[in-house]
Design a protein around this motif. Structure first.
Motif, PDB file in Angstrom:
ATOM      1  N   VAL A  51       0.844  -1.185   0.032  1.00 16.67           N
ATOM      2  CA  VAL A  51       0.069  -0.044  -0.130  1.00 16.67           C
ATOM      3  C   VAL A  51       0.822   1.203   0.042  1.00 16.67           C
ATOM      4  O   VAL A  51       0.418   2.306  -0.324  1.00 16.67           O
ATOM      5  CB  VAL A  51      -0.820  -0.055   1.132  1.00 16.67           C
ATOM      6  CG1 VAL A  51      -1.947  -1.324   1.276  1.00 16.67           C
ATOM      7  CG2 VAL A  51      -0.171  -0.194   2.615  1.00 16.67           C
ATOM      8  N   GLU A  52       2.245   1.065   0.290  1.00 17.06           N
ATOM      9  CA  GLU A  52       3.012   2.138   0.304  1.00 17.06           C
ATOM     10  C   GLU A  52       3.980   2.060  -1.171  1.00 17.06           C
ATOM     11  O   GLU A  52       4.078   1.015  -1.462  1.00 17.06           O
ATOM     12  CB  GLU A  52       4.178   2.238   1.308  1.00 17.06           C
ATOM     13  CG  GLU A  52       3.436   2.388   2.568  1.00 17.06           C
ATOM     14  CD  GLU A  52       4.676   2.126   3.581  1.00 17.06           C
ATOM     15  OE1 GLU A  52       5.699   2.241   3.427  1.00 17.06           O
ATOM     16  OE2 GLU A  52       4.262   2.222   4.963  1.00 17.06           O
ATOM     17  N   SER A  53       4.234   3.095  -1.889  1.00 13.71           N
ATOM     18  CA  SER A  53       4.728   3.316  -2.920  1.00 13.71           C
ATOM     19  C   SER A  53       6.402   2.734  -2.813  1.00 13.71           C
ATOM     20  O   SER A  53       6.824   3.505  -1.584  1.00 13.71           O
ATOM     21  CB  SER A  53       4.956   4.475  -3.636  1.00 13.71           C
ATOM     22  OG  SER A  53       3.733   5.172  -4.064  1.00 13.71           O
ATOM     23  N   ARG A  54       6.971   1.828  -3.387  1.00 14.58           N
ATOM     24  CA  ARG A  54       8.320   1.323  -3.148  1.00 14.58           C
ATOM     25  C   ARG A  54       8.664   0.723  -4.313  1.00 14.58           C
ATOM     26  O   ARG A  54       8.011   0.476  -5.539  1.00 14.58           O
ATOM     27  CB  ARG A  54       8.374   0.338  -1.970  1.00 14.58           C
ATOM     28  CG  ARG A  54       7.587  -0.992  -2.274  1.00 14.58           C
ATOM     29  CD  ARG A  54       7.411  -1.914  -1.209  1.00 14.58           C
ATOM     30  NE  ARG A  54       8.670  -2.568  -1.302  1.00 14.58           N
ATOM     31  CZ  ARG A  54       8.952  -3.682  -0.705  1.00 14.58           C
ATOM     32  NH1 ARG A  54       8.057  -4.128   0.395  1.00 14.58           N
ATOM     33  NH2 ARG A  54       9.847  -4.339  -0.724  1.00 14.58           N
ATOM     34  N   GLN A  55      10.231   0.726  -4.340  1.00 18.18           N
ATOM     35  CA  GLN A  55      10.866   0.134  -5.403  1.00 18.18           C
ATOM     36  C   GLN A  55      11.203  -1.416  -5.170  1.00 18.18           C
ATOM     37  O   GLN A  55      11.797  -1.463  -4.134  1.00 18.18           O
ATOM     38  CB  GLN A  55      12.047   0.859  -5.760  1.00 18.18           C
ATOM     39  CG  GLN A  55      11.703   2.334  -6.348  1.00 18.18           C
ATOM     40  CD  GLN A  55      11.017   2.525  -7.650  1.00 18.18           C
ATOM     41  OE1 GLN A  55      11.432   1.797  -8.698  1.00 18.18           O
ATOM     42  NE2 GLN A  55      10.122   3.245  -7.752  1.00 18.18           N
ATOM     43  N   PHE A  56      10.977  -2.453  -6.086  1.00 22.77           N
ATOM     44  CA  PHE A  56      11.489  -3.761  -6.066  1.00 22.77           C
ATOM     45  C   PHE A  56      12.602  -3.946  -6.733  1.00 22.77           C
ATOM     46  O   PHE A  56      12.709  -3.748  -7.861  1.00 22.77           O
ATOM     47  CB  PHE A  56      10.357  -4.727  -6.465  1.00 22.77           C
ATOM     48  CG  PHE A  56       8.992  -4.711  -5.594  1.00 22.77           C
ATOM     49  CD1 PHE A  56       8.896  -5.476  -4.420  1.00 22.77           C
ATOM     50  CD2 PHE A  56       7.841  -4.004  -5.951  1.00 22.77           C
ATOM     51  CE1 PHE A  56       7.937  -5.251  -3.663  1.00 22.77           C
ATOM     52  CE2 PHE A  56       6.502  -4.039  -5.207  1.00 22.77           C
ATOM     53  CZ  PHE A  56       6.742  -4.469  -4.082  1.00 22.77           C
ATOM     54  N   GLY A  57      13.526  -4.284  -5.772  1.00 21.97           N
ATOM     55  CA  GLY A  57      14.987  -4.270  -6.434  1.00 21.97           C
ATOM     56  C   GLY A  57      15.231  -5.643  -7.020  1.00 21.97           C
ATOM     57  O   GLY A  57      14.333  -6.513  -6.977  1.00 21.97           O
ATOM     58  N   GLU A  58      16.475  -5.780  -8.076  1.00 20.54           N
ATOM     59  CA  GLU A  58      16.674  -6.954  -8.333  1.00 20.54           C
ATOM     60  C   GLU A  58      16.905  -8.322  -7.642  1.00 20.54           C
ATOM     61  O   GLU A  58      16.333  -9.183  -7.919  1.00 20.54           O
ATOM     62  CB  GLU A  58      17.936  -6.822  -9.280  1.00 20.54           C
ATOM     63  CG  GLU A  58      18.073  -6.059 -10.482  1.00 20.54           C
ATOM     64  CD  GLU A  58      19.088  -5.883 -11.148  1.00 20.54           C
ATOM     65  OE1 GLU A  58      20.170  -6.698 -10.811  1.00 20.54           O
ATOM     66  OE2 GLU A  58      19.345  -5.030 -12.130  1.00 20.54           O
TER      67      GLU A  58
END
Length: 407
Positions: free
Chosen positions: A137-144
């Motif tokens: 529900v929070e904006s986030r970046q999913f890394g490699e």
């Protein structure tokens, strides 16, 4: 918690998610527990597994944590549509940073307030098994590294699902097969019967079947059939063809007419299915079998005191193979007192190291008139021996009594 993980950290994270073996749990419960751990480790709000249905080309919610409504409401996503459908179509990870009706088909996801999502394909043995996705529900970046962890987990879960599906398929096929084969052979004055059915060691259960049923006018219907393919789908088709043939047999006097109706039914309702079928009727005198073959191998007849011989019966086109109504023929086969007639499927006579013609000759040479159960035992010993059958084997022996039954 740092979201930048090296390969070793990723493996440790995976083991944390999978946790200790939980052999007492069923597949759905195991997946739900794994998804719960996934949420905690990856600090996400939702985690879902959708299974791929090949026949419908769609994904169906199977297990979830944090958004259980997906499973309860039977969410379905066509392959190629929306977020999960894109993951399935491309068979590659997809990261989503904007969740609404323009990017996601399932309204539950944007109604839940998700803003970021990561989805990976679940593949085992080169086949698509489903899609695993998580949401925040929070904006986030999913890394490699997080994508890598998800893919490792998806691969593990895909294998577990595939193994469970294979076992479910086998169990269901076996139950269906047993329910459709005669539980006991009928008592028919003037005749005795023996039968065998053995699933293929390499192919597993399939669509082979035999059937015996009484008809009005003291007649007997005799069936031997083989649906192409193996597994639950072949067994289901076999069941439908078996039921349809029985129904047509009550209304039609001619075996050729029955097979013609069965062919029409298969071409209309069973697209792509193909079966070979032998159907015959033994009259009240028990002196002859009127037989029609739809692509099936010819029976073998053994008279008292001599070896068997292949009966010369024309084989018309298999069921479901041709469009239209091909001519179907019948042949009358005499059943002398004391004789044995054997019907069978190709698994009995064909092996990789033995052409079908050679196997048919061996069968004819091994068949002798006698008590039908002993006939079946001798044939199986000769044709199968101590080597497991590669394909399904069905065998039916019909013995006409040498002395008429007493009334």
């Amino acid at each position: 918690m740092s979201r930048s993980l090296d390969a070793q950290d990723r493996l440790q994270q995976l083991e944390t998610i999978i946790g200790d073996p939980t052999g007492h749990l069923g597949l759905a419960e195991l997946l739900t527990e794994t998804l719960r751990r996934l949420r905690e480790v990856m600090e996400v709000d939702t985690a879902t597994v959708l299974r791929y249905q090949t026949s419908a080309r769609q994904l169906v919610a199977f297990a979830a944590a944090g958004i259980e409504e997906e499973v309860h409401q039977g969410v379905q996503v066509p392959v190629g549509s929306g977020f999960a459908g894109r993951v399935a179509l491309e068979r590659a990870p997809v990261v989503l940073d904007h969740v609404d009706e323009t990017t996601v088909v399932n309204s539950l996801l944007w109604e839940r307030g998700l803003r970021s999502m990561l989805g990976v394909p679940m593949i085992a043995g080169g086949e698509l098994v489903g899609v695993l996705h998580v949401g925040s529900v929070e904006s986030r970046q999913f890394g490699e590294s997080e994508v890598g962890t998800m893919q490792l987990l998806a691969d593990r879960l895909a294998m577990a699902i595939q193994m469970e599906a294979l076992e479910e398929n086998r169990t269901a096929t076996m139950a269906l097969q047993r329910s459709l084969l005669p539980s006991r052979l009928p008592d028919v004055p003037g005749l005795a019967f023996g039968a065998r059915y053995v699933p293929g060691a390499e192919t597993g259960l399939g669509g082979d079947w035999y059937d015996l049923f009484t008809l009005p006018g003291d007649r007997l219907g005799v069936v031997m059939g083989d649906v192409s393919g193996h597994g639950l789908e072949a067994a289901v088709i076999m069941g439908r063809l078996r039921s349809a043939l029985r129904a047509y047999a009550l209304d039609c006097e001619s075996p050729a007419e029955v097979l013609g109706k069965l062919d029409r039914k298969a071409n209309h309702f069973e697209h792509g299915a193909m079966a070979t079928v032998a159907y015959g009727i033994i009259g009240p005198s028990r002196e002859a079998l009127t037989l029609s073959l739809a692509g099936h191998l010819p029976p073998v007849l053994a008279r008292p005191g001599g070896p068997g011989r292949l009966v010369d019966v024309p084989a018309d086109p298999p069921i479901g193979l041709t469009i239209g109504q091909p001519e179907r023929r019948t042949t009358v086969i005499d059943l002398p007192p004391g004789a044995v007639l054997a019907l069978y499927t190709d698994g009995l006579v064909e092996r990789r190291d033995r052409p079908v013609d050679t196997g048919m000759r061996m069968l004819a040479e091994s068949l002798r008139a006698g008590e039908p159960e002993r006939v079946c035992a001798r044939v199986m010993a000769t044709m199968i021996g101590n080597r497991p059958a590669q394909d399904d084997v069905a065998l039916l022996a019909i013995h006409r009594w040498a002395v008429p039954a007493e009334s």
